[in-house]
Design an enzyme around this catalytic site. Structure first.
Site, PDB file in Angstrom:
ATOM      1  N   ARG A  81     -23.420  89.566  41.826  1.00 36.42           N
ATOM      2  CA  ARG A  81     -23.760  88.443  41.187  1.00 36.42           C
ATOM      3  C   ARG A  81     -24.849  87.894  42.317  1.00 36.42           C
ATOM      4  O   ARG A  81     -26.013  87.319  42.194  1.00 36.42           O
ATOM      5  CB  ARG A  81     -22.867  87.426  41.150  1.00 36.42           C
ATOM      6  CG  ARG A  81     -23.372  86.266  40.506  1.00 36.42           C
ATOM      7  CD  ARG A  81     -22.413  85.190  40.190  1.00 36.42           C
ATOM      8  NE  ARG A  81     -21.627  84.321  41.158  1.00 36.42           N
ATOM      9  CZ  ARG A  81     -20.694  83.664  41.387  1.00 36.42           C
ATOM     10  NH1 ARG A  81     -20.110  83.576  39.995  1.00 36.42           N
ATOM     11  NH2 ARG A  81     -20.198  83.185  42.378  1.00 36.42           N
ATOM     12  N   ARG A 137      -9.755  71.073  41.254  1.00 34.22           N
ATOM     13  CA  ARG A 137      -9.452  72.115  42.154  1.00 34.22           C
ATOM     14  C   ARG A 137      -8.687  71.713  43.229  1.00 34.22           C
ATOM     15  O   ARG A 137      -8.556  72.377  44.073  1.00 34.22           O
ATOM     16  CB  ARG A 137     -10.919  72.591  42.781  1.00 34.22           C
ATOM     17  CG  ARG A 137     -11.456  73.902  42.168  1.00 34.22           C
ATOM     18  CD  ARG A 137     -13.116  73.926  42.854  1.00 34.22           C
ATOM     19  NE  ARG A 137     -13.397  75.212  42.766  1.00 34.22           N
ATOM     20  CZ  ARG A 137     -14.386  75.465  41.982  1.00 34.22           C
ATOM     21  NH1 ARG A 137     -15.152  74.703  41.412  1.00 34.22           N
ATOM     22  NH2 ARG A 137     -15.041  76.757  42.291  1.00 34.22           N
ATOM     23  N   LYS A 143     -14.709  83.015  35.439  1.00 31.63           N
ATOM     24  CA  LYS A 143     -14.595  81.646  35.216  1.00 31.63           C
ATOM     25  C   LYS A 143     -15.751  81.193  34.444  1.00 31.63           C
ATOM     26  O   LYS A 143     -15.544  80.736  33.218  1.00 31.63           O
ATOM     27  CB  LYS A 143     -14.122  80.887  36.440  1.00 31.63           C
ATOM     28  CG  LYS A 143     -13.352  79.833  36.168  1.00 31.63           C
ATOM     29  CD  LYS A 143     -12.980  79.041  37.630  1.00 31.63           C
ATOM     30  CE  LYS A 143     -14.001  79.219  38.891  1.00 31.63           C
ATOM     31  NZ  LYS A 143     -14.933  78.436  38.850  1.00 31.63           N
ATOM     32  N   ARG A 162     -14.724  81.144  50.429  1.00 32.14           N
ATOM     33  CA  ARG A 162     -14.321  80.430  49.281  1.00 32.14           C
ATOM     34  C   ARG A 162     -12.993  81.051  48.728  1.00 32.14           C
ATOM     35  O   ARG A 162     -12.071  80.450  47.981  1.00 32.14           O
ATOM     36  CB  ARG A 162     -15.511  81.053  48.324  1.00 32.14           C
ATOM     37  CG  ARG A 162     -16.637  79.829  48.623  1.00 32.14           C
ATOM     38  CD  ARG A 162     -17.860  80.597  47.817  1.00 32.14           C
ATOM     39  NE  ARG A 162     -17.678  80.568  46.431  1.00 32.14           N
ATOM     40  CZ  ARG A 162     -18.319  81.562  45.396  1.00 32.14           C
ATOM     41  NH1 ARG A 162     -19.193  82.376  46.232  1.00 32.14           N
ATOM     42  NH2 ARG A 162     -18.128  81.598  44.265  1.00 32.14           N
ATOM     43  N   ARG A 165     -27.458  83.351  44.359  1.00 28.93           N
ATOM     44  CA  ARG A 165     -26.531  82.361  44.799  1.00 28.93           C
ATOM     45  C   ARG A 165     -26.657  82.207  46.325  1.00 28.93           C
ATOM     46  O   ARG A 165     -26.051  83.304  47.041  1.00 28.93           O
ATOM     47  CB  ARG A 165     -25.384  82.108  43.904  1.00 28.93           C
ATOM     48  CG  ARG A 165     -25.554  81.316  42.694  1.00 28.93           C
ATOM     49  CD  ARG A 165     -24.301  80.885  42.032  1.00 28.93           C
ATOM     50  NE  ARG A 165     -23.288  80.810  42.952  1.00 28.93           N
ATOM     51  CZ  ARG A 165     -22.056  80.262  42.243  1.00 28.93           C
ATOM     52  NH1 ARG A 165     -21.660  80.325  40.799  1.00 28.93           N
ATOM     53  NH2 ARG A 165     -20.941  79.669  43.148  1.00 28.93           N
TER      54      ARG A 165
HETATM   55  P1  AMP Z   1     -18.205  77.297  40.992  1.00 27.91           P
HETATM   56  O1  AMP Z   1     -19.654  77.210  40.270  1.00 27.91           O
HETATM   57  O2  AMP Z   1     -17.177  76.465  40.249  1.00 27.91           O
HETATM   58  O3  AMP Z   1     -17.793  78.441  41.932  1.00 27.91           O
HETATM   59  O4  AMP Z   1     -18.383  76.052  42.150  1.00 27.91           O
HETATM   60  C1  AMP Z   1     -19.370  76.487  43.197  1.00 27.91           C
HETATM   61  C2  AMP Z   1     -19.022  75.472  44.264  1.00 27.91           C
HETATM   62  O5  AMP Z   1     -19.302  74.223  43.999  1.00 27.91           O
HETATM   63  C3  AMP Z   1     -17.830  75.540  45.140  1.00 27.91           C
HETATM   64  O6  AMP Z   1     -17.619  76.671  45.906  1.00 27.91           O
HETATM   65  C4  AMP Z   1     -17.572  74.362  45.690  1.00 27.91           C
HETATM   66  O7  AMP Z   1     -18.554  74.189  46.881  1.00 27.91           O
HETATM   67  C5  AMP Z   1     -18.460  73.263  44.662  1.00 27.91           C
HETATM   68  N1  AMP Z   1     -17.433  72.583  43.532  1.00 27.91           N
HETATM   69  C6  AMP Z   1     -17.445  73.037  42.255  1.00 27.91           C
HETATM   70  N2  AMP Z   1     -16.479  72.472  41.613  1.00 27.91           N
HETATM   71  C7  AMP Z   1     -15.852  71.756  42.481  1.00 27.91           C
HETATM   72  C8  AMP Z   1     -14.620  70.907  42.587  1.00 27.91           C
HETATM   73  N3  AMP Z   1     -13.846  70.819  41.442  1.00 27.91           N
HETATM   74  N4  AMP Z   1     -14.099  70.372  43.860  1.00 27.91           N
HETATM   75  C9  AMP Z   1     -14.861  70.559  44.854  1.00 27.91           C
HETATM   76  N5  AMP Z   1     -16.104  71.212  45.101  1.00 27.91           N
HETATM   77  C10 AMP Z   1     -16.430  71.780  43.805  1.00 27.91           C
END
Ligand code: AMP
Length: 183
Positions: free
Chosen positions: A123, A84, A9, A140, A129
C-alpha cells in the site's frame, strides 16, 4: 469494524457499507482529509499519525460526535477504525444513548502478521501514505495491541463481537462479513 493495521478494514468497511446502504465513517479518512486541508485538527493530528500513534481521544471523540450528528447517520452507519481505545468506547456509548441508538455488531477482521506487513508495504508503494513505512507500521501494530486489542474483550462480553478471517480476496472477505452480519 476493527482489526490490526493492514487487515483490510478500510476496503471492507467501504464495500460493506455500500452494500448495506449506510454511510462509511472512517476516522482515519476524516483525519487525513483534515491534514490535507491544513485544518486545526489536521495540524494537531499529523504528528501523531506520522509516528503511528493515536490522535488524542478528546479530538477524535469530538470529531466522531460531529459526524454522527449529520442527518445521513440517522439510519445506521458503519464506523471504521473507531472506537480504538477504552475511553473512546465509553464516549461512543455516551453519544449513542441519548439518541436511542446502539452498536449492533462489532466486526473484528483477523489477519496473519506477516501477510499484513506485506500488504502495508505494498500500500505504501501504491498510495504513498506517510504512515506506511516499516518502522511506523511496527509502531502501529504495537499501539493496536496495547490500546485496541482490549476492546475485543469488552465487545465480546457484550455479545456483539463477530470475528471474521480477513485473509482472501476482497469479495471473499466481504461475503464472509455479510454472512456474519446476517447470522
Ligand atoms: P486508519 O486509516 O484507520 O488506519 O487510521 C490512520 C491513523 O489515524 C491511525 O494510525 C491514527 O493515527 C489515526 N486514527 C484513526 N482513527 C483513530 C482513532 N479512533 N483514535 C485515534 N487515532 C485514530
Amino acid at each position: 469494524m476493527m482489526g490490526p493495521p493492514g487487515a483490510g478494514k478500510g476496503t471492507q468497511a467501504m464495500v460493506v457499507a455500500e452494500k448495506l446502504g449506510i454511510p462509511h465513517i472512517s476516522t482515519g479518512e476524516i483525519l487525513r482529509a483534515n491534514v490535507g486541508h491544513g485544518t486545526e485538527l489536521g495540524i494537531l493530528a499529523k504528528g501523531y499519525m506520522d509516528r503511528g500513534e493515536y490522535v488524542p481521544d478528546e479530538a477524535t471523540n469530538q470529531m466522531v460526535a460531529e459526524r454522527l450528528a449529520a442527518p445521513d447517520a440517522g439510519n445506521g452507519f458503519l464506523l471504521d477504525g473507531y472506537p480504538r481505545t477504552l475511553d473512546q468506547v465509553a464516549e461512543l456509548d455516551k453519544m449513542l444513548e441519548p439518541a436511542g441508538l446502539e452498536i449492533e455488531k462489532v466486526i473484528e477482521l483477523t489477519a496473519d502478521t506477516d501477510e499484513v506487513v506485506i500488504r502495508l508495504l505494498k500500500r505504501a508503494e501504491d498510495q504513498g501514505r506517510a504512515d506506511d513505512t516499516e518502522d511506523v507500521i511496527r509502531r502501529r501494530m504495537e499501539v493496536y495491541a496495547e490500546q485496541t486489542a482490549p476492546l475485543i474483550e469488552v465487545y465480546g462480553s457484550r455479545g456483539l463481537l463477530v470475528q471474521v478471517d480477513g485473509m482472501g480476496t476482497v469479495d471473499e472477505v466481504r461475503d464472509r462479513i455479510l454472512a456474519s452480519l446476517r447470522g
